[in-house]
Every structure is written in structure tokens, then in C-alpha cells.
Design a protein around this motif. Structure first.
Motif, PDB file in Angstrom:
ATOM      1  N   LYS A 287       3.035  -1.166   6.958  1.00 50.13           N
ATOM      2  CA  LYS A 287       2.245  -2.448   6.937  1.00 50.13           C
ATOM      3  C   LYS A 287       1.760  -2.954   5.601  1.00 50.13           C
ATOM      4  O   LYS A 287       2.045  -4.055   5.140  1.00 50.13           O
ATOM      5  N   THR A 288       1.436  -2.019   4.634  1.00 53.97           N
ATOM      6  CA  THR A 288       0.967  -2.403   3.452  1.00 53.97           C
ATOM      7  C   THR A 288       1.933  -3.178   2.675  1.00 53.97           C
ATOM      8  O   THR A 288       1.645  -4.106   1.993  1.00 53.97           O
ATOM      9  N   VAL A 289       3.114  -2.754   2.750  1.00 60.31           N
ATOM     10  CA  VAL A 289       4.385  -3.038   2.106  1.00 60.31           C
ATOM     11  C   VAL A 289       4.601  -4.639   2.591  1.00 60.31           C
ATOM     12  O   VAL A 289       4.722  -5.720   1.631  1.00 60.31           O
ATOM     13  N   GLN A 317      -6.976   3.409  -3.792  1.00 58.48           N
ATOM     14  CA  GLN A 317      -5.423   3.665  -3.573  1.00 58.48           C
ATOM     15  C   GLN A 317      -4.696   2.631  -3.582  1.00 58.48           C
ATOM     16  O   GLN A 317      -3.603   2.368  -4.066  1.00 58.48           O
ATOM     17  N   HIS A 318      -5.192   1.406  -2.829  1.00 57.76           N
ATOM     18  CA  HIS A 318      -4.448   0.197  -2.505  1.00 57.76           C
ATOM     19  C   HIS A 318      -4.041  -0.309  -3.980  1.00 57.76           C
ATOM     20  O   HIS A 318      -2.965  -0.833  -4.127  1.00 57.76           O
ATOM     21  N   ALA A 319      -5.120  -0.375  -4.793  1.00 53.41           N
ATOM     22  CA  ALA A 319      -5.166  -1.069  -6.181  1.00 53.41           C
ATOM     23  C   ALA A 319      -3.814  -0.584  -6.771  1.00 53.41           C
ATOM     24  O   ALA A 319      -2.887  -1.138  -7.351  1.00 53.41           O
ATOM     25  N   ILE A 380      -7.246  -8.410   5.855  1.00 55.74           N
ATOM     26  CA  ILE A 380      -8.418  -7.371   6.011  1.00 55.74           C
ATOM     27  C   ILE A 380      -7.474  -6.321   6.599  1.00 55.74           C
ATOM     28  O   ILE A 380      -7.178  -6.311   7.692  1.00 55.74           O
ATOM     29  N   ASP A 381      -8.124  -5.229   6.227  1.00 53.35           N
ATOM     30  CA  ASP A 381      -7.093  -3.844   6.728  1.00 53.35           C
ATOM     31  C   ASP A 381      -8.373  -3.397   7.404  1.00 53.35           C
ATOM     32  O   ASP A 381      -9.538  -3.439   7.383  1.00 53.35           O
ATOM     33  N   GLU A 382      -7.629  -2.613   8.229  1.00 54.11           N
ATOM     34  CA  GLU A 382      -8.575  -1.890   9.455  1.00 54.11           C
ATOM     35  C   GLU A 382      -9.453  -2.665  10.130  1.00 54.11           C
ATOM     36  O   GLU A 382     -10.599  -2.714  10.114  1.00 54.11           O
TER      37      GLU A 382
HETATM   38 MG    MG Z   1      -2.197   1.232   4.968  1.00 50.88          MG
END
Ligand code: MG
Ligand code: ADP
Length: 678
Positions: A287-289, A317-319, A380-382
């Protein structure tokens, strides 16, 4: 006509009317649509099939002289034994003294009442001399109050149906009734109350289920349409060439599901309305990609993008992973509560001047003194941890960016349609190829030693392990104590050859970060933790997830935890230590060992927990249906959704005579709903 006061029904005086009001019955219509919550069937069944404390009907012979006892004022109890086959059943009946005279030894009687399996006793409400009729009516049971007796309500209902039943107008178009073979509305209404057979009742329920779901879907879809129309002027003209080139530069090719989701998002971005989309997919499904590519798209359209996550660890981590992914193409920055002083000021300034392309952080990022110069896209994650509140914040700040919600807790399709009926949903239901499925085992406490041995072996082969100890409800303190104890135990088992770390919610952010870094760099091999590692943390080398007292966790949480492993090349394992007492605990363990598919898991979870519990009580925002049931009526919901889209898109709702009642009904509803969407 039907909107008149319920007092217009024969037999309903002022007083009864006011008691009916307490049941939310004000008008004749309210009364007619006050449906039973269950039905009693006076069908004689063998004793062995009766359910304790439920209503049952028995047929037998009077075997003892009925005895009568009086107590209190005018109160009486009639008792006798009834021979049912080889069993002697005690029958108790209150306040029917008059029956004593008419009952004789050896009379055949049919008695209905509440069954007590342990005492072989029936507390009867109905007694009829003679054999049971094979076509005994199905009796409605309504929820009533202290002041309104069931028998009264039934009487009033019959009266109302008799007098006003024919005024119940059809609302569904004839063509749809024909297509699905559904009974007319007035007919179905009658059959809901006093069905002459199971079949008729079934069709009546089918009809109202469809009606409720169709109306619900129409309402949702109309609102969504209105919402889109109301927010024009948000088209993001991204640079397709740049994106194509970027996607090609990735070290892997996108899965079909990723491509499909990305296309859906990009299409939304181009449209002149605000995107309101949910991207759901299992942990590690990529998803993040997809979100990153979309954010890049927004930047090429001259906008800024923001990624909001629930915890600081995750933000960090995302950064770092996005900085790596974009490799200097974009200015990606992190803003969390721990960023302070000059560095913070600098970042705030760069946001205001528009130098920062993508900002990553916790919700602080949209709430504080942060002023974007050109925010156009927010991820917006989660999202189950955020939601409505964040949307409101964005609106209050006068920003109307496209919003993409992401969740790794796939929502069962039924709920996605209902709870998020106002959102579009993209699902990544396919894992990148080459992923090894996490092997899951459920073992009992006495196996703990072997499990610890297994961890050692994995570590010797270069892997790493998480060991999760359960949350102790309501007590943060005990929770941590628990984790500390387990940590001490495991240190004794493993150190000095293997290093054990400890992570829990009470640590400062710096401490947490330090511990995560040590684990990520394999300086500690085993990480004892509470559920703080639940969300998003990514250490590809970790190959074992051991969960103590696993039955204390919900399915989706277990699934999240399991998602921490299986992220790299290694074959990974999830070991559930549990001795569940109840059936649901066992059921959960079984399901976990049987599937790693988050979508399937969430459907199962929904079945176990029921829709109300799924999102936590208050938060759910789930609509309440009178007849429809979201767990079981999934197919009807799908049908209703499809039909609603057809009805709206074709313009029939506006134009065709057949749709007039539906149109009126919706107009009324939509006016009442108001601006729920934003
Ligand atoms: Mg993720
Ligand atoms: P999610 O956000 O859904 O948990 P991520 O986007 O973080 O998943 O992806 C998990 C890992 O898989 C990352 O390391 C990512 O680089 C990798 N990945 C993503 N998509 C693919 C793909 N199509 N093929 C191979 N690896 C992928």
C-alpha cells in the motif's frame, strides 16, 4: 393517512398511546412497521429437541389431577403433570384458575410455554384441549414495555392492519419487485406480523431487507454524488510521464492489484472533485508504495502532499523508506512531536514556503501551527485510528485536499460498503510474488520450552524474533510489569549468546527509537514487547513472532502482529501460545492457523464478533437496520448497491413515474441527514 396519531387505531386511548410513544410508536405508520423481533412457533417437537428456557409446545395427556393454589390478591397457580411419551412433564400455569374445572385425567392437551430442561417443567402461557394442529399459527413476539403487554400490542396491531393496512403504499418500482419476486409492501407488512407460513414470512423479510438496503445505498450514493459535486475545482493534473518513469525505476514491478488501485486513485485525482478513498490491503501488500506514487503525482501537479501516521516510530520508518524510495527526487521531511527547536522552525518555514514536497508525521502535522502553502493530497495511514475527526480538522483549516485513507485491517466487504458507503474503496488483495506465507502454529503453554528452543535455533540461523506479551486490560502498569518479567526470564534463558531487548509503551520516544534501531540492525535478536509493535514496524530480518496468551487478542490484532514477520527473504513463523477457555478463543486460534488472508480473516472476525463490536462500539457509525442483517445479508447488500448505482446513473430516479415514491422518500431522508459527509 398513516401519519395520523396512533390514537386513531380502535382500542388505543390516550393512555395506551402515550405508552406506545415510549416505544417510539407515534403514528399509525410507526405501529405498522413495528416488527416482531422473533416468532413463536407452536409446532410440537420431541422433548430431546427442545432448548432450555425457550418457548416450546408439547402435546400429552393429563396425568394428575390439576391442583390450584392461591396467593396474593387474585393470584393463582395451576399445576399438573402431563405425560409426554415416556416422560412426566410438570406444567405450571399462572392465573388461569378457571381451567381447573375443564381439565380431566387422560385429557389430551397442547401446551405452550417456557421450557425448563432441568426440571422437566413447562411454564405455560397457552393451553388448548385436544391435539396440536399441524397448521398452528406462527406468533409474533414484539419487544414491549412494562405498560404495554404483548397481548395488547398484538390486538392493537391486528386492529391497525385491518383498518389501515391497505393504505401502505408501495415504494419499490414494480419492475424490481418482479425481477426479484418480492411481495407487495402491504402484503409483506402483514406477513411480518402474522405470517401464515414460514415461507410467507421468509419472503416478507426478503422484501424488507432489500428495501432497507436499497434505500440505504441510494442515500449513501446520492450523498456521495452531492459531496463530489459540491467540491469542484480540485483536479490535480499530474505528470504521467514522470510517474511512468518513476514506476519503471522501482526495484520491482507492481502487482496487478497495486496497478488497479493506483489507477483508481489517479483517476480520482484528475477529477474535479475531492477524493475520499480507502485503500485497504494486508500488511506488506504494498500500500505504502502505491500511496508514495500517488503523492509523487500530486507533487508533479504542483502540490504538496502529507502522510499522517498514528505513531512516531511509524512516521520515522516511513520517512526513511520514502526518502530512500524517492532518492533525492523530492524533498521529503519528517515532523513529529520530537522535532523541536530550530529544526522544527526550519521545517515549518519550508512548509509555508512550499519547499517541502512531502511531509510525514503524526496527526500533529495537521493540527498545530503548520500552514501548508499548497497542500493538495493527504494520506492517512491506519485510518481506523483516525477518521472523521481528522477530516474535520482538515476542513476547519480550510484545506480541501484529496484524501486517501489506508488500512491494513481489511474491512469485510459488507462493512466496507455500509460503514464506508460514503467512501470509494480500493483493495490490494494480492501479495507481491515470492513472498513466503507465514506458517502459523497454535500451541499450549506446556510447549513453551520447545518454543523457546525454536527461537534459539532461528536466531542461530541468523533470524530474529518478536515475543509479545499480552495487554492486561485496564492496567498499563501491570502490563509493563508483565513485559519486564518476561524480559528478565528470557534474558536468563538466552543471554549472553543472544541479546534480548524490551519495548513497551511507557518508554520515551527516544528510548523506543533506540530500541527499534538496535533490533533493526540485529544488535538485539529477540525483542520482548507489548503490542506497541503492532502497527507498521518493518524489520525484514525478523522471522519469528511468538505471542503469549494469544487468545486474549482479537483476530485483527493477531493478524497485525503476525504481519511484523514474513517481510523478508526468510521463511517466517507465528506461534500462538494459548489455552483458550471459551469456544470463541479456540475458534480464533483455529482461524489464525488456517488462513493468512486478511480479507478472509476479517470476514470471520465479523462473524464471531458481530458488526456492532467490529469497530468498537461508539465509533462504528454503522447504520441500524430493522430487518436486514449485515453479516448474513451480504448478497442482498451487493445487489442493492448495484441497483442503486443503476437507478442513480440512469437518471430514472428523477424521470420515471415508477420511481416517484422512492424519490419522495429519499428527498425526505436527505433533508434530514443534512451535511453528514464533511
Ligand atoms: Mg504500511
Ligand atoms: P504495506 O504498506 O501494504 O504494508 P509496503 O508498501 O510497505 O506494504 O510494502 C512492503 C514491502 O514490500 C516493502 O519493502 C516494499 O518495498 C515491498 N513491495 C511493495 N510492492 C512490491 C511489489 N510489487 N513487488 C515486490 N515488493 C514489493
Amino acid at each position: 393517512m398513516l401519519d395520523q396519531s396512533v390514537q386513531q387505531v380502535k382500542g388505543v386511548g390516550e393512555r395506551l398511546a402515550s405508552y406506545l410513544n415510549d416505544l417510539s410508536i407515534y403514528t399509525i405508520r410507526d405501529l405498522l412497521f413495528y416488527f416482531p423481533f422473533r416468532y413463536d412457533e407452536f409446532e410440537v417437537k420431541p422433548l430431546t429437541e427442545l432448548v432450555h428456557k425457550e418457548t416450546a409446545t408439547l402435546e400429552g395427556k393429563v396425568a394428575t389431577q390439576p391442583s390450584l393454589a392461591y396467593y396474593g390478591k387474585k393470584k393463582s397457580r395451576l399445576t399438573f403433570t402431563m405425560q409426554v411419551g415416556e416422560f412426566a412433564v410438570k406444567v405450571v400455569m399462572f392465573n388461569r384458575a378457571f381451567l381447573k374445572k375443564s381439565l380431566e385425567m387422560d385429557d389430551t392437551v397442547t401446551v405452550t410455554g417456557k421450557w425448563d430442561m432441568h426440571r422437566l417443567q413447562l411454564t405455560a402461557t397457552h393451553l388448548k384441549k385436544g391435539e396440536a394442529k399441524s397448521d398452528a399459527p406462527i406468533q409474533p413476539v414484539y419487544s414491549v414495555s412494562e405498560h404495554v403487554k404483548l397481548s395488547t400490542l398484538k390486538k392493537v396491531m391486528r386492529e391497525a392492519i385491518e383498518e389501515f393496512g391497505d393504505h401502505v403504499d408501495e415504494v419499490l418500482p414494480e419492475s424490481y419487485l418482479d425481477m426479484y419476486k418480492l411481495p407487495q409492501r402491504h402484503r409483506a407488512m402483514r406477513d411480518m406480523h402474522f405470517p401464515e407460513s414460514r415461507i410467507l414470512l421468509k419472503h416478507a423479510r426478503r422484501r424488507f431487507t432489500y428495501e432497507e438496503l436499497l434505500l440505504f445505498q441510494l442515500r449513501m450514493q446520492l450523498l456521495r454524488k452531492r459531496y463530489k459535486e459540491a467540491t469542484e475545482g480540485n483536479a490535480l493534473h499530474y505528470d504521467n510521464g514522470v510517474l511512468t518513469e518513476f514506476v519503471a525505476s522501482l526495484p520491482f514491478s507492481l502487482t496487478e492489484a497495486q496497478k488497479r488501485s493506483l489507477a483508481e486513485i489517479l483517476k480520482d485525482m484528475k477529477q474535479p472533485h475531492r477524493m475520499n478513498r480507502l485503500l485497504q490491503g494486508d500488511v506488506g501488500s504494498g500500500k505504502t508504495v502505491v500511496a508514495a506514487i500517488s503523492m509523487y503525482g500530486a507533487v508533479t501537479a504542483g502540490k504538496q502532499a502529507a502522510l499522517m501516521v498514528p505513531t512516531e516510530i511509524l512516521a520515522e520508518q516511513h520517512a526513511s523508506s520514502l526518502q530512500q524510495l524517492f532518492g533525492g527526487r523530492l524533498n521529503v521531511r519528517l515532523l513529529t512531536g520530537s522535532v523541536k527547536g530550530n529544526r522544527r522552525r526550519e521545517i515549518i518555514e519550508e512548509i509555508e514556503t512550499g519547499t517541502i514536497d512531502i511531509l510525514i508525521g503524526t496527526h500533529a502535522l495537521i493540527q498545530e501551527d503548520v500552514r501548508f502553502s499548497k497542500l493538495g493530497f493527504v494520506v492517512i495511514d491506519e485510518q481506523h485510528r483516525f477518521g472523521v475527526e481528522q477530516r474535520r480538522t482538515l476542513r476547519d483549516k480550510g484545506m480541501k485536499p484529496d484524501v486517501l485513507f489506508m488500512t491494513a485491517t481489511p474491512i469485510p466487504r459488507t462493512l466496507a460498503i455500509t460503514a464506508f458507503g460514503d467512501m470509494d474503496v480500493s483493495s490490494i488483495d494480492e501479495m507481491p510474488s515470492g513472498r513466503k506465507e507465514v506458517e502459523t502454529y497454535w500451541v499450549k503453554g506446556k510447549m513453551t520450552e520447545r518454543v523457546l528452543g525454536f527461537i534459539r535455533k532461528q536466531v542461530q540461523q541468523g533470524g530474529q524474533a518478536y515475543v509479545i506479551c499480552p495487554l492486561i486490560e485496564e492496567s498499563d502498569k501491570l502490563d509493563i510489569q508483565n513485559a519486564v518479567e518476561l524480559y528478565e526470564q528470557l534474558r536468563e534463558v538466552y543471554e549472553p549468546e543472544v541479546t534480548v531487548g524490551l519495548m513497551h509503551g511507557r518508554l520515551s520516544n527516544e528510548e523506543k527509537e533506540g530500541i527499534m534501531t538496535e533490533f533493526a540492525e540485529n544488535r538485539t535478536q529477540i525483542l520482548v514487547s507489548t503490542t506497541v509493535v503492532e502497527v507498521g514496524v518493518d524489520v525484514p530480518n525478523a522471522s519469528v513472532m511468538v505471542i503469549y496468551d494469544a487468545d486474549r487478542f482479537g483476530l485483527s490484532q493477531l493478524h497485525q502482529l503476525r504481519g511484523r514477520v514474513g517481510r523478508g527473504e526468510r521463511q517466517s513463523y507465528c506461534i500462538l501460545l494459548a489455552e483458550p477457555k471459551g469456544d470463541t478463543g479456540k475458534e480464533r486460534m483455529r482461524i489464525m492457523t488456517e488462513t493468512t488472508d486478511g480479507f478472509k480473516l476479517s470476514e470471520e472476525d465479523l462473524k464471531i464478533r458481530g458488526p456492532g463490536d467490529f469497530f468498537g462500539r461508539k465509533q462504528s457509525g454503522l447504520p441500524e437496520f430493522k430487518v436486514a442483517d449485515m453479516v448474513h445479508d451480504y448478497r442482498a447488500l451487493e445487489t442493492a448497491r448495484k441497483d442503486a448505482a443503476e437507478i442513480i446513473d440512469s437518471g430514472w430516479l428523477e424521470e420515471k413515474e415508477e420511481f416517484r415514491s422512492l424519490r419522495n422518500m429519499l428527498r425526505h431522508d436527505l433533508e434530514n441527514i443534512g451535511e453528514v459527509l464533511d
